[in-house]
Design a protein around this motif. Structure first.
Motif, short mmCIF file in Angstrom:
data_model
loop_
_atom_site.label_atom_id
_atom_site.label_comp_id
_atom_site.label_asym_id
_atom_site.label_seq_id
_atom_site.Cartn_x
_atom_site.Cartn_y
_atom_site.Cartn_z
N MET A 162 0.82 -1.21 0.00
CA MET A 162 0.00 0.00 0.00
C MET A 162 0.86 1.26 0.00
SD MET A 162 -2.97 0.99 2.79
CE MET A 162 -3.59 -0.70 2.75
N THR A 163 0.53 2.22 -0.86
CA THR A 163 1.23 3.49 -0.88
C THR A 163 0.68 4.38 0.22
OG1 THR A 163 -0.32 4.49 -2.45
CG2 THR A 163 1.59 3.34 -3.37
N PRO A 164 1.54 4.93 1.10
CA PRO A 164 1.05 5.76 2.19
C PRO A 164 0.97 7.23 1.78
CG PRO A 164 3.39 5.42 2.45
CD PRO A 164 2.98 4.68 1.19
N GLU A 165 0.20 7.97 2.54
CA GLU A 165 0.21 9.42 2.42
C GLU A 165 1.41 9.92 3.22
OE1 GLU A 165 -2.55 13.23 3.81
OE2 GLU A 165 -3.41 11.22 3.67
N MET A 166 2.29 10.70 2.59
CA MET A 166 3.49 11.18 3.27
C MET A 166 3.26 12.58 3.83
SD MET A 166 6.61 9.85 0.87
CE MET A 166 6.88 8.11 0.55
N THR A 167 3.38 12.70 5.13
CA THR A 167 3.20 14.00 5.77
C THR A 167 4.57 14.62 6.03
OG1 THR A 167 3.20 13.00 7.98
CG2 THR A 167 1.08 13.23 6.87
N VAL A 168 4.68 15.91 5.76
CA VAL A 168 5.94 16.64 5.96
C VAL A 168 5.63 17.99 6.58
CG1 VAL A 168 7.24 15.51 4.12
CG2 VAL A 168 5.83 17.48 3.58
N ALA A 206 5.94 0.70 4.55
CA ALA A 206 4.85 1.15 5.42
C ALA A 206 3.77 0.09 5.57
CB ALA A 206 4.23 2.44 4.87
N PHE A 207 3.59 -0.75 4.54
CA PHE A 207 2.53 -1.76 4.60
C PHE A 207 2.77 -2.84 3.56
CE2 PHE A 207 -1.59 -3.73 4.11
CZ PHE A 207 -2.18 -3.63 5.37
N ASN A 208 3.17 -4.01 4.02
CA ASN A 208 3.29 -5.20 3.18
C ASN A 208 2.45 -6.31 3.80
OD1 ASN A 208 5.01 -4.98 0.80
ND2 ASN A 208 6.69 -4.49 2.22
N GLU A 249 -3.59 2.25 -3.52
CA GLU A 249 -3.31 3.58 -2.98
C GLU A 249 -3.94 3.71 -1.60
OE1 GLU A 249 -4.65 8.17 -3.63
OE2 GLU A 249 -4.50 6.92 -5.44
N GLY A 250 -3.11 4.07 -0.61
CA GLY A 250 -3.59 4.11 0.77
C GLY A 250 -3.93 5.48 1.30
N THR A 251 -3.99 6.51 0.43
CA THR A 251 -4.34 7.85 0.89
C THR A 251 -5.68 7.83 1.62
OG1 THR A 251 -3.18 8.81 -1.01
CG2 THR A 251 -4.73 10.23 0.17
N GLY A 252 -5.70 8.39 2.82
CA GLY A 252 -6.91 8.36 3.63
C GLY A 252 -6.96 7.19 4.59
N GLY A 253 -6.01 6.26 4.46
CA GLY A 253 -6.01 5.10 5.34
C GLY A 253 -4.66 4.77 5.94
N LEU A 254 -3.62 5.34 5.35
CA LEU A 254 -2.26 5.03 5.79
C LEU A 254 -1.42 6.29 5.65
CD1 LEU A 254 -0.55 2.43 6.61
CD2 LEU A 254 0.24 2.43 4.24
#
Length: 384
Positions: A162-168, A206-208, A249-254
């Motif tokens: 899963m692709t995570p949302e990256m916060t910076v 981040a998620f496998n 795509e994990g935007t909104g969940g990861l």
């Protein structure tokens, strides 16, 4: 120079079409927010996390993970030789929640990277038929595991990443992250991992999520014990074994804070950049030249060319912008701001590659999580 402009434009036009078509078919976790993966009893899922000197920051991350709507789940938290309070934090979480088990490691066998060994040991303590490998700084939403399991059941996949949302927090770190995602997308083409006939593969730290029998089939972490890019290699092993792999795509969940600062981001890429280029000087030079010619020079050309050539490079920059916005996974107004420094981000990325490779060669290896690993040993598994 006009011929170089034409070739550059053709290449980026092809990448643009591939990106837009690929992402249009890219599944999203939000589509599985309310889906149920199994009609009857849910199989046990073991979430395995390895941490070294993460401190009390792990408490908030694991707390978010413990709120899963998926019921049959356990956490194996592996303290990998930490010298801070990571171990006591894991013990605290285990005392508060019966689903959590803390495992403490005090040594590292020869021939292993620390994280890979810790995850391997975590699996040995896990009881689930499904395994999730995640990092200690990743934040889940309540539907993250249930959505991933539903997607796995829907696609009959052996492995879901899963692709995570990256916060910076800072502008320059955000610009670097956006550029990294841009480059990662055209280099790895993540949507192709969902094609069973393609050799493209992907794994994201981040998620496998992987079935335990599939994990055993690929040789467990034993098969990638000296790979600093363990997450990517896990995905590659799945594809090489002929097993079905899916990316969502994990935007909104990861979500994950990739690095707290630009300095940490540059430093953090030390460990796996050379590995990602297969420890090949040819690949290093090819990458540096490719980034400069295709992503830095078009901006320089606007000021040193005229007429048709300048127009062609202008078209290249427009295409770069479209791809950049599409791959950033952030609101486009924010992405447009970071695109203004795109060529500087590209130069910084080139510096990061060169710095990583030179440090690895000068040191004779990499330093990861406080442990030194010789380059000779890293290259040895590359050939296996």
């Amino acid at each position: 120079m006009i011929y170089l402009a034409i070739v550059t434009l053709i290449i980026w036009a092809g990448i643009l079409i591939d990106t837009l078509v690929g992402f249009r078919k890219f599944p999203k976790l939000e589509e599985y927010r309310n889906a149920r993966s199994f009609d009857e009893d849910e199989p046990l899922v073991s979430v395995i996390i390895a941490a070294r000197d993460e401190g009390s920051g792990v408490l908030d991350s694991i707390a978010s993970q413990l709120k899963q709507s998926y019921r049959n789940i356990e956490w194996i938290l592996v303290n990998d030789r930490s010298s801070d309070d990571t171990g006591s934090c894991f013990d605290q979480l285990a005392e508060q929640d019966p689903r959590v088990r803390a495992v403490h490691l005090t040594d590292l066998p020869a021939g292993w990277l620390g994280k890979n060994h810790a995850l391997h040991r975590g699996v040995q303590k896990a009881s689930g038929d499904y395994l999730v490998f995640a990092d200690a700084d990743v934040y889940f939403k309540p539907h993250t595991v249930s959505g991933a399991m539903a997607y796995m059941a829907d696609t009959d996949a052996a492995h879901v990443t899963m692709t995570p949302e990256m916060t910076v927090k800072t502008f320059w770190t955000q610009a670097f992250v956006h550029f990294f995602l841009f480059g990662f997308s055209y280099y790895k083409r993540p949507w192709k991992a969902n094609d069973d006939n393609s050799k493209h593969a992907l794994g994201i730290g981040a998620f496998n999520l992987i079935r335990r029998d599939a994990y055993d089939t690929i040789g467990t972490h034993e098969a990638i014990r000296m790979r600093p890019d363990d997450d990517l290699m896990l995905g590659l092993k799945v594809k090489e074994a002929g097993l079905r792999q899916r990316v969502i795509e994990g935007t909104g969940g990861l979500a994950v804070e990739w690095y707290p600062s630009l300095k940490e981001a540059v430093k953090g890429l030390e460990k796996n950049t050379f590995a990602g280029l297969h420890y090949s000087w040819f690949m290093v030079l090819f990458a540096l030249a490719g980034v400069f010619i295709s992503q830095v020079f078009p901006f320089i050309a606007l000021f040193i060319t005229t007429g048709v050539t300048q127009g062609l490079y202008s078209a290249v920059i427009v295409i770069l912008l479209v791809i950049y916005v599409r791959t950033a996974f952030h609101p486009w107004p924010k992405v447009l701001k970071t695109f203004l420094v795109f060529p500087f981000s590209a130069v910084l990325f080139m510096f990061t590659i060169l710095r990583s490779v030179l440090l690895t060669v000068i040191r004779g290896g990499i330093v990861w999580r406080g442990t030194f690993y010789p380059l000779k040993e890293l290259k040895k598994q590359q050939k296996e």
